[in-house]
Write an enzyme that holds these catalytic residues in place. Structure first.
Site, short mmCIF file in Angstrom:
data_model
loop_
_atom_site.label_atom_id
_atom_site.label_comp_id
_atom_site.label_asym_id
_atom_site.label_seq_id
_atom_site.Cartn_x
_atom_site.Cartn_y
_atom_site.Cartn_z
N SER A 1 -4.83 3.04 8.29
CA SER A 1 -5.42 1.79 8.72
C SER A 1 -6.60 1.50 7.87
O SER A 1 -7.44 0.39 8.04
CB SER A 1 -5.95 1.91 10.29
N THR A 2 -7.09 2.23 6.82
CA THR A 2 -8.19 1.79 6.00
C THR A 2 -8.04 0.84 4.77
O THR A 2 -8.93 0.26 4.47
CB THR A 2 -9.08 3.09 5.54
N ASP B 1 2.56 2.56 2.33
CA ASP B 1 4.02 2.22 2.83
C ASP B 1 4.86 1.85 1.97
O ASP B 1 6.08 2.54 1.73
CB ASP B 1 3.72 1.18 4.18
N GLY C 1 0.78 -1.15 -0.04
CA GLY C 1 -0.22 -0.17 0.05
C GLY C 1 0.79 1.36 -0.16
O GLY C 1 1.79 1.40 -0.73
#
Length: 178
Positions: free
Chosen positions: A122-123, A39, A37
């Site tokens: 966090s999604t 990151d 993602g």
């Protein structure tokens, strides 16, 4: 291009690694050594220097944040924060997510960042429901620009049009009318 603006907070659709801001927030994993993602995208765009610097930080706990240089990014700094894994909402996930935003704003202000961009923490793989996460992000951004008047602009950067639509709808409710 800003789609929603309320004072010093705006929502945009785009690639956070390409934004012209002083600092970007990385929705990191606890190792801080890259992942999937946003990151992974940040680590790829920043280059190997970011990974090298992250190795010296000793990881990070959920709700906390750590600061590195931006390396090859347009942003001067990267604030790495570890969001909570969604476990149904009964394990303090909302409070942990709010701490991610608060601590990121604190670190950015501490190094003199005037502009800061957040992804939707966090999604993705961590499964935090967007409809519950967005009001937390908006509320913490709103409180953060009051707490840290040196921060001129907070950008909430969405990767998908559907996420942006949710941010925009909820921003009108949480932050007030356009």
């Amino acid at each position: 291009m800003a789609l929603y603006q309320s004072g010093r907070i705006e929502t945009v659709l785009g690639d956070i690694t390409r934004l012209a801001v002083d600092a970007i927030v990385n929705a990191a994993n606890s190792s801080l050594l890259g992942g999937g993602g946003v990151d992974g995208a940040i680590h790829r765009a920043a280059g190997p220097g970011l990974l090298s610097e992250c190795r010296s930080l000793g990881g990070c706990r959920p709700g906390e944040a750590k600061l590195t240089g931006g390396h090859r990014l347009a942003a001067r700094w990267v604030v790495h924060t570890v969001g909570p894994v969604w476990r149904g909402g009964s394990e303090g996930e909302e409070a942990t997510l709010a701490r991610c935003y608060r601590r990121s704003l604190e670190l950015a202000a501490g190094v003199g960042a005037r502009t800061l961009a957040f992804p939707s923490i966090s999604t993705g793989a961590y499964g935090f429901p967007l409809e519950r996460a967005v009001p937390i992000a908006l509320r913490e951004a709103k409180e953060g620009v009051v707490r840290y008047p040196e921060i001129d602009r907070v950008v909430l950067c969405c990767f998908s049009a559907s996420d942006l639509a949710s941010y925009e709808r909820l921003a009108a409710e949480v932050l007030g009318a356009r």
